[in-house]
Motif scaffolding. Structure first.
Motif, mmCIF file in Angstrom:
data_model
loop_
_atom_site.group_PDB
_atom_site.id
_atom_site.type_symbol
_atom_site.label_atom_id
_atom_site.label_comp_id
_atom_site.label_asym_id
_atom_site.label_seq_id
_atom_site.Cartn_x
_atom_site.Cartn_y
_atom_site.Cartn_z
ATOM 1 N N GLY A 1 10.184 20.992 -11.269
ATOM 2 C CA GLY A 1 10.559 20.229 -10.089
ATOM 3 C C GLY A 1 12.023 20.405 -9.722
ATOM 4 O O GLY A 1 12.368 20.589 -8.551
ATOM 5 N N GLN A 2 12.897 20.385 -10.717
ATOM 6 C CA GLN A 2 14.326 20.575 -10.461
ATOM 7 C C GLN A 2 14.597 21.976 -9.904
ATOM 8 O O GLN A 2 15.421 22.134 -8.994
ATOM 9 C CB GLN A 2 15.138 20.363 -11.739
ATOM 10 C CG GLN A 2 15.206 18.918 -12.176
ATOM 11 C CD GLN A 2 15.916 18.774 -13.508
ATOM 12 O OE1 GLN A 2 15.600 19.462 -14.480
ATOM 13 N NE2 GLN A 2 16.881 17.865 -13.560
ATOM 14 N N TYR B 1 13.432 22.040 -6.341
ATOM 15 C CA TYR B 1 14.363 21.249 -5.536
ATOM 16 C C TYR B 1 15.658 22.028 -5.292
ATOM 17 O O TYR B 1 16.138 22.102 -4.161
ATOM 18 C CB TYR B 1 14.662 19.925 -6.255
ATOM 19 C CG TYR B 1 15.624 19.037 -5.520
ATOM 20 C CD1 TYR B 1 15.170 18.136 -4.570
ATOM 21 C CD2 TYR B 1 16.999 19.096 -5.778
ATOM 22 C CE1 TYR B 1 16.060 17.313 -3.878
ATOM 23 C CE2 TYR B 1 17.887 18.282 -5.090
ATOM 24 C CZ TYR B 1 17.413 17.397 -4.152
ATOM 25 O OH TYR B 1 18.286 16.604 -3.471
ATOM 26 N N ASP B 2 16.205 22.603 -6.355
ATOM 27 C CA ASP B 2 17.485 23.308 -6.252
ATOM 28 C C ASP B 2 17.417 24.507 -5.306
ATOM 29 O O ASP B 2 18.414 24.860 -4.687
ATOM 30 C CB ASP B 2 17.972 23.769 -7.629
ATOM 31 C CG ASP B 2 18.421 22.614 -8.511
ATOM 32 O OD1 ASP B 2 18.571 21.476 -8.010
ATOM 33 O OD2 ASP B 2 18.621 22.849 -9.727
ATOM 34 N N ARG C 1 12.785 24.194 -2.036
ATOM 35 C CA ARG C 1 11.338 24.104 -1.837
ATOM 36 C C ARG C 1 10.909 22.648 -2.079
ATOM 37 O O ARG C 1 10.277 22.315 -3.071
ATOM 38 C CB ARG C 1 10.642 25.098 -2.749
ATOM 39 C CG ARG C 1 10.972 26.533 -2.321
ATOM 40 C CD ARG C 1 10.731 27.587 -3.348
ATOM 41 N NE ARG C 1 9.353 27.712 -3.791
ATOM 42 C CZ ARG C 1 8.954 28.620 -4.653
ATOM 43 N NH1 ARG C 1 9.814 29.506 -5.152
ATOM 44 N NH2 ARG C 1 7.697 28.676 -5.029
ATOM 45 N N LEU C 2 11.309 21.789 -1.140
ATOM 46 C CA LEU C 2 11.216 20.347 -1.342
ATOM 47 C C LEU C 2 9.790 19.822 -1.425
ATOM 48 O O LEU C 2 9.523 18.909 -2.206
ATOM 49 C CB LEU C 2 12.001 19.621 -0.245
ATOM 50 C CG LEU C 2 13.491 19.926 -0.184
ATOM 51 C CD1 LEU C 2 14.162 19.087 0.892
ATOM 52 C CD2 LEU C 2 14.159 19.725 -1.530
ATOM 53 N N ALA D 1 8.536 20.629 -4.786
ATOM 54 C CA ALA D 1 9.261 19.790 -5.740
ATOM 55 C C ALA D 1 8.687 18.379 -5.728
ATOM 56 O O ALA D 1 8.466 17.777 -6.783
ATOM 57 C CB ALA D 1 10.748 19.774 -5.409
ATOM 58 N N ARG D 2 8.430 17.844 -4.540
ATOM 59 C CA ARG D 2 7.870 16.495 -4.431
ATOM 60 C C ARG D 2 6.543 16.396 -5.179
ATOM 61 O O ARG D 2 6.323 15.478 -5.964
ATOM 62 C CB ARG D 2 7.666 16.111 -2.956
ATOM 63 C CG ARG D 2 7.137 14.666 -2.788
ATOM 64 C CD ARG D 2 6.708 14.369 -1.364
ATOM 65 N NE ARG D 2 5.643 15.239 -0.904
ATOM 66 C CZ ARG D 2 4.358 15.111 -1.253
ATOM 67 N NH1 ARG D 2 3.982 14.172 -2.073
ATOM 68 N NH2 ARG D 2 3.451 15.945 -0.778
ATOM 69 N N HIS E 1 14.786 12.244 -7.818
ATOM 70 C CA HIS E 1 14.529 13.371 -6.921
ATOM 71 C C HIS E 1 13.564 12.993 -5.800
ATOM 72 O O HIS E 1 13.722 13.454 -4.666
ATOM 73 C CB HIS E 1 14.020 14.578 -7.707
ATOM 74 C CG HIS E 1 15.103 15.367 -8.349
ATOM 75 N ND1 HIS E 1 15.648 15.026 -9.564
ATOM 76 C CD2 HIS E 1 15.761 16.469 -7.940
ATOM 77 C CE1 HIS E 1 16.592 15.900 -9.871
ATOM 78 N NE2 HIS E 1 16.687 16.794 -8.894
ATOM 79 N N ASP F 1 15.614 11.305 -3.298
ATOM 80 C CA ASP F 1 16.470 12.265 -2.598
ATOM 81 C C ASP F 1 15.675 13.096 -1.587
ATOM 82 O O ASP F 1 16.140 13.350 -0.474
ATOM 83 C CB ASP F 1 17.162 13.195 -3.601
ATOM 84 C CG ASP F 1 18.198 12.478 -4.462
ATOM 85 O OD1 ASP F 1 18.580 11.323 -4.146
ATOM 86 O OD2 ASP F 1 18.634 13.079 -5.466
ATOM 87 N N ILE F 2 14.475 13.505 -1.976
ATOM 88 C CA ILE F 2 13.636 14.305 -1.075
ATOM 89 C C ILE F 2 13.254 13.483 0.155
ATOM 90 O O ILE F 2 13.351 13.959 1.288
ATOM 91 C CB ILE F 2 12.383 14.837 -1.811
ATOM 92 C CG1 ILE F 2 12.793 15.885 -2.854
ATOM 93 C CG2 ILE F 2 11.367 15.404 -0.823
ATOM 94 C CD1 ILE F 2 11.698 16.243 -3.854
ATOM 95 N N GLN G 1 16.243 13.185 2.422
ATOM 96 C CA GLN G 1 16.515 14.435 3.128
ATOM 97 C C GLN G 1 15.530 14.673 4.268
ATOM 98 O O GLN G 1 15.855 15.352 5.236
ATOM 99 C CB GLN G 1 16.512 15.614 2.148
ATOM 100 C CG GLN G 1 17.710 15.588 1.224
ATOM 101 C CD GLN G 1 17.653 16.690 0.176
ATOM 102 O OE1 GLN G 1 17.050 17.731 0.384
ATOM 103 N NE2 GLN G 1 18.283 16.443 -0.963
#
Length: 192
Positions: free
Chosen positions: A60-61, A64-65, A68-69, A72-73, A92, A95-96, A99
């Motif tokens: 996931g990290q 995210y980094d 590819r949100l 990641a979600r 995260h 944060d997603i 964003q």
């Protein structure tokens, strides 16, 4: 560079026993900016160890980094099915959502994180910057809407524990050659 030496050492260990070190190797690759390789390693190993929370978190990290949100979600939601109080996944997911402009959803995730880690000053500051306080007494309607995970996560966690118990209690053969049907897993005793 120390990080390169560590990665090379982990690559050697990975060649010998990938299951043991894949998450650590992938995390070091992620921290060095090699997201694609970290993702590839995690995706290659997670199917063999679907209950290994660290693998899901590092995947996931990495997703995210590299931006590819949505992937990641989904990965962090899977991680919460394994560990409903995982701070990294909760952060995260907040944060997603933020964003994506889903501030109510983000606030719900951040408040849920504060239920687990009430001393998280970063998240308190984030909530204040969003015009919301860390009020734990406020109704949780938003969190329940975007995260039906309360029941889903509890059921998934229960299923994961049952699968684990089943796996460790399979009959084994003892030194005398007879079948041992007693569980090999012994939870630590709790003193009150």
């Amino acid at each position: 560079m120390a990080n390169r030496a560590l990665i090379e050492d982990l690559l050697r260990q990975y060649a010998e026993n990938p299951r043991r070190v894949f998450a650590r190797l992938a995390n070091e690759l992620r921290k060095s900016g090699d997201y694609d390789r970290a993702i590839e390693i995690c995706r290659g190993q997670i199917p063999q160890q679907p209950g290994y929370i660290s693998g899901h978190i590092v995947l996931g990290q990495s997703l995210y980094d590299c931006g590819r949100l949505e992937e990641a979600r989904q990965t962090f939601e899977t991680a919460l099915n394994l560990d409903p109080e995982n701070l990294i996944a909760l952060r995260h997911l907040g944060d997603i959502a933020r964003q994506h402009g889903e501030n109510d959803v983000a606030i719900g995730w951040y408040r849920r994180l504060l239920e687990v880690d009430p001393q998280n000053d970063e998240v308190v500051a984030q909530l204040e910057a969003m015009g919301a306080g860390p009020r734990a007494t406020e109704p949780r309607g938003v969190a329940e809407q975007f995260a039906p995970s309360v029941e889903v996560v509890a059921k998934a966690s229960s299923n994961a524990r049952a699968s684990f118990r089943s796996a460790v209690s399979k009959p084994s053969v003892n030194q005398q050659g007879s079948r041992n049907t007693e569980s090999r897993y012994r939870p630590p005793s709790r003193s009150t």
